[in-house]
Design an enzyme around this catalytic site. Sequence first.
Site, PDB file in Angstrom:
ATOM      1  N   HIS A   1       0.496  -1.581   0.170  1.00 53.67           N
ATOM      2  CA  HIS A   1       0.163   0.379  -0.023  1.00 53.67           C
ATOM      3  C   HIS A   1       1.086   1.470  -0.250  1.00 53.67           C
ATOM      4  O   HIS A   1       0.883   1.856  -0.690  1.00 53.67           O
ATOM      5  CB  HIS A   1      -0.979   0.078   1.671  1.00 53.67           C
TER       6      HIS A   1
ATOM      7  N   LYS B   1     -18.035  -5.832   7.894  1.00 53.40           N
ATOM      8  CA  LYS B   1     -17.020  -6.035   8.437  1.00 53.40           C
ATOM      9  C   LYS B   1     -16.114  -5.942   9.630  1.00 53.40           C
ATOM     10  O   LYS B   1     -15.607  -4.564   9.837  1.00 53.40           O
ATOM     11  CB  LYS B   1     -15.842  -5.967   7.062  1.00 53.40           C
TER      12      LYS B   1
ATOM     13  N   ARG C   1      -1.788  -5.973  -8.403  1.00 54.52           N
ATOM     14  CA  ARG C   1      -1.295  -6.541  -7.746  1.00 54.52           C
ATOM     15  C   ARG C   1      -1.244  -8.371  -8.953  1.00 54.52           C
ATOM     16  O   ARG C   1      -0.286  -8.200  -9.582  1.00 54.52           O
ATOM     17  CB  ARG C   1      -1.348  -7.753  -6.563  1.00 54.52           C
TER      18      ARG C   1
ATOM     19  N   SER D   1      -3.276  -7.076   2.961  1.00 55.12           N
ATOM     20  CA  SER D   1      -3.189  -7.321   4.496  1.00 55.12           C
ATOM     21  C   SER D   1      -3.514  -8.262   5.563  1.00 55.12           C
ATOM     22  O   SER D   1      -3.693  -9.256   5.786  1.00 55.12           O
ATOM     23  CB  SER D   1      -4.901  -6.097   4.772  1.00 55.12           C
TER      24      SER D   1
END
Length: 159
Positions: free
Chosen positions: A17, A41, A90, A127
């Site tokens: 990040h 979440k 990614r 993460s």
Amino acid sequence: MRRAVCPGSFDPITNGHLDIIARASRLYDEVYVTVMINKSKQGLFTVEERIALIEQVTRDFGNVRVEAFHGLLVDYCKQHDIPAIVKGLRAVSDFDYELQMAQMNNGLSGVETLFIPTSPTYSFLSSSLVKEVVQWGGDVSHLVPGPVLTALQGKVSRP
């Protein structure tokens, strides 16, 4: 003033990040790192903790602002007069989803999305993966900034 937003949950912020934020901060006058709140979440870190960690690790950039937002990202962009969203990619699998989001955001508001390829060093990093490795006692010191490592070690109880 050229502005962009780097959105995410940042639970926690990783070196991947940070790489994208640093690169965006060289391209834009102001970069808003926006912790997007998803009430469905449960994160490891509170929104306030995430903001504090991000502020700490981006302090040296000088042109990064950190805030939280609950709602559509395009509404945040309208409220702050931000014409561009910066996202890191990614892998090809990220592109499929991110392209749909970019097209939807552009269709809703005219906001453009710019994709920055992730440094190969961090192409596998997430993460979620960091939290899992820490939980099992693995070393993630090369994957997260120092303050985040300290915070993670204080949060995660090992089996």
